[in-house]
Motif scaffolding. Structure first.
Motif, PDB file in Angstrom:
ATOM      1  N   ASN A 111       0.841  -1.195   0.000  1.00  0.00           N
ATOM      2  CA  ASN A 111       0.000   0.000   0.000  1.00  0.00           C
ATOM      3  C   ASN A 111       0.873   1.241   0.000  1.00  0.00           C
ATOM      4  OD1 ASN A 111      -2.694  -1.230   0.232  1.00  0.00           O
ATOM      5  ND2 ASN A 111      -1.956  -1.925   2.242  1.00  0.00           N
ATOM      6  N   VAL A 112       0.276   2.353  -0.412  1.00  0.00           N
ATOM      7  CA  VAL A 112       0.970   3.634  -0.419  1.00  0.00           C
ATOM      8  C   VAL A 112       0.138   4.619   0.387  1.00  0.00           C
ATOM      9  CG1 VAL A 112       1.974   5.453  -1.834  1.00  0.00           C
ATOM     10  CG2 VAL A 112       1.879   3.112  -2.713  1.00  0.00           C
ATOM     11  N   GLN A 113       0.775   5.288   1.341  1.00  0.00           N
ATOM     12  CA  GLN A 113       0.052   6.203   2.211  1.00  0.00           C
ATOM     13  C   GLN A 113      -0.394   7.450   1.451  1.00  0.00           C
ATOM     14  OE1 GLN A 113       2.659   7.035   5.491  1.00  0.00           O
ATOM     15  NE2 GLN A 113       2.418   5.010   6.412  1.00  0.00           N
ATOM     16  N   SER A 126       0.377   0.501  -5.586  1.00  0.00           N
ATOM     17  CA  SER A 126       0.290  -0.856  -5.050  1.00  0.00           C
ATOM     18  C   SER A 126       0.555  -1.859  -6.163  1.00  0.00           C
ATOM     19  CB  SER A 126      -1.099  -1.085  -4.450  1.00  0.00           C
ATOM     20  OG  SER A 126      -1.225  -2.416  -3.987  1.00  0.00           O
ATOM     21  N   GLY A 127       1.400  -2.842  -5.878  1.00  0.00           N
ATOM     22  CA  GLY A 127       1.741  -3.854  -6.872  1.00  0.00           C
ATOM     23  C   GLY A 127       3.011  -3.571  -7.639  1.00  0.00           C
ATOM     24  N   LYS A 130       8.569  -2.275 -11.958  1.00  0.00           N
ATOM     25  CA  LYS A 130       7.724  -3.041 -12.887  1.00  0.00           C
ATOM     26  C   LYS A 130       6.330  -3.037 -12.278  1.00  0.00           C
ATOM     27  CE  LYS A 130       9.207  -7.005 -14.435  1.00  0.00           C
ATOM     28  NZ  LYS A 130       9.549  -8.465 -14.422  1.00  0.00           N
ATOM     29  N   ASP A 131       5.366  -2.441 -12.988  1.00  0.00           N
ATOM     30  CA  ASP A 131       4.037  -2.287 -12.395  1.00  0.00           C
ATOM     31  C   ASP A 131       3.232  -3.571 -12.489  1.00  0.00           C
ATOM     32  OD1 ASP A 131       2.972  -2.435 -14.985  1.00  0.00           O
ATOM     33  OD2 ASP A 131       2.794  -0.259 -15.188  1.00  0.00           O
ATOM     34  N   ALA A 132       1.999  -3.531 -11.984  1.00  0.00           N
ATOM     35  CA  ALA A 132       1.151  -4.729 -11.944  1.00  0.00           C
ATOM     36  C   ALA A 132       0.847  -5.268 -13.333  1.00  0.00           C
ATOM     37  CB  ALA A 132      -0.147  -4.414 -11.198  1.00  0.00           C
ATOM     38  N   GLN A 133       0.967  -4.425 -14.369  1.00  0.00           N
ATOM     39  CA  GLN A 133       0.748  -4.852 -15.760  1.00  0.00           C
ATOM     40  C   GLN A 133       2.048  -5.265 -16.435  1.00  0.00           C
ATOM     41  OE1 GLN A 133      -0.786  -1.837 -14.550  1.00  0.00           O
ATOM     42  NE2 GLN A 133      -2.462  -3.261 -14.047  1.00  0.00           N
TER      43      GLN A 133
END
Length: 450
Positions: free
Chosen positions: A133-135, A147-148, A183-186
């Motif tokens: 998570n990111v605040q 996130s991810g 590297k993102d969730a995609q």
């Protein structure tokens, strides 16, 4: 009480190893420099066990296991017979004295390399640095970290673990921007830029990741108990590992956070806990113990830790290395830790890191006990970190430390004559005051964390 003795025993064991390594460095080089060594002591105070070698050196295991020393023949403190003048430390060339003094910290650095190499050969299991998570309103959000995201590198340097990410953040204190490759969730590669201009670690025990707003991914907490503290309210009530929480005072419990909130709001109150054990529901009466919370109010404490859900595939990585690669990695990691330690000292002096983050023997003891309970790899990592810190600390230019002696000898090397005894004596007094003040402050920080 069990945790206290476990931490104390782990601390004494770890400190004994590191002090022996440090003092053996002084001892080994002193012998080769032709200095007569009178005593090699692990600990201070009354000797518990002693023996002598063929050279007449006395070896001592002493009562107070909080350090050690090597006593060498020295005309400044001993009456040296004429036939032994050539064996006295103070009569050796300045380069020999520098070598003897520097050998202690160097031994700690070499030990860290060996310990880390052993750790890499055994195999290091760690979670990949994938963001959970990111605040809100944090520096991470402003950098569009999501996130991810799987963090691949920091300012061009590859990172494989959250420890790597943390060390990288700390090493960039005082800079303006940190470039983060993710590297993102995609599965798309992107560069994020975290603005760290004016960023400081000015809160006690605040993790660098938390300070910029990143929460590492962790599997969700279950309602099944994974650990029960000794002599806790949970143990006294008869709770067991693998018990699953169903309801509390006839109210369904749907999350661990909900359970914790109820327990914390019920100090010294008896509650009816419905659990499932081996497929059978049972009612157990529990009375949370009372302890003071961070806000000063009394909170309930049960003494249980839940199991986590399984890690997703690909989130945990185990890395093994051969002997040569392990030694190279151990040397690289030790160098990184040494540089980071000096960076942190500089950040403390400039105020970028609060002195509230200093830890003393209590903090080290807790760290030792925790690392031992996690297994050999965690303990080796802890030993390496503390060994490097011990070496760096002893290189500080305080006259009571190795670094202070080195400072005097380097001045002597440049001036071609020793620093006056009056100046050295004054330096030792000032250094002792500074060292005592630092120790007391670190102890106060430790006490505030209890």
């Amino acid at each position: 009480m069990f945790d206290f003795f476990w931490n104390l025993g782990s601390f004494i064991f770890a400190l004994g190893i590191l002090v022996t390594v440090h003092e053996y460095g002084h001892f080994w080089v002193a012998r080769r420099a032709g200095v007569e060594v009178l005593r090699f002591s692990i600990g201070f105070g009354k000797p518990l066990y002693r023996w002598y070698d063929k050279h007449g050196t006395e070896y001592v295991i002493a009562m107070i296991p909080l350090g050690g020393y090597v006593k060498m023949l020295d005309g400044r403190v001993d009456d040296v017979p004429s036939d032994k003048q050539h064996l006295a430390f103070n009569n050796k060339p300045v380069m020999s004295r520098i070598a003897v003094v520097a050998a202690g910290p160097i031994a700690n650095f070499l030990f860290a390399i060996i310990v880390l190499a052993a750790m890499y050969m055994i195999g290091v299991q760690s979670a990949k640095p994938i963001v959970g998570n990111v605040q809100v309103n944090s520096r991470a959000v402003q950098a569009n970290i999501q996130s991810g995201d799987h963090i691949l590198s920091m300012s061009g340097k590859e990172v494989n673990t959250w420890q790597d990410v943390t060390f990288s953040l700390m090493s960039h204190l005082g800079e303006d921007v940190i470039e983060v490759k993710v590297k993102d969730a995609q599965q798309q590669i992107a560069i994020r830029k975290i603005n760290v201009d004016g960023w400081k670690l000015d809160k006690q025990d605040e993790a660098p990741l938390t300070a910029i707003g990143i929460m590492p991914f962790r599997p969700a907490l279950t309602l099944t108990l994974g650990h029960i503290a000794k002599e806790s309210a949970a143990e006294l009530a008869g709770l067991q590992i693998n018990d699953t929480i169903k309801s509390l005072d006839n109210k369904p419990v749907t999350s661990w956070q909900q359970f914790v909130q109820i327990i914390q709001s019920s100090p010294n109150q008896t509650l009816s806990l419905n659990i499932e054990r081996n497929g059978i529901n049972q009612i157990i009466q529990i009375t949370p113990q009372a302890r003071q919370g961070q806000d000063g109010t009394m909170q309930g404490f049960l003494g249980v830790v839940p199991l986590l859900e399984k890690w997703p595939d690909g989130y945990i990585e185990t890395r093994h290395y051969g002997p040569l690669d392990s030694m190279v990695l151990g040397a690289e990691k030790t160098f990184e830790l040494v540089r980071l330690s000096f960076d942190m000292i500089g950040s403390l002096l400039t105020g970028q890191v609060s002195v509230k983050n200093l830890s003393g023997p209590v903090g080290i003891a807790v760290g030792a006990g925790t690392s031992v309970s996690y297994g050999i790899v965690a303990f080796l990592s802890f030993l390496a970190l503390i060994s490097v810190n011990l070496g760096v600390f002893n290189l500080l230019p305080l006259p009571v430390l190795d670094g202070g002696h080195l400072m005097y000898y380097i001045i002597e090397l440049i001036r071609k004559k020793p620093v006056s005894e009056k100046t050295q004596e004054l330096g030792f007094k000032v250094g002792a005051i500074v060292l005592i003040a630092l120790t007391c402050f670190a102890l106060l920080n430790d006490v505030s964390r209890l």
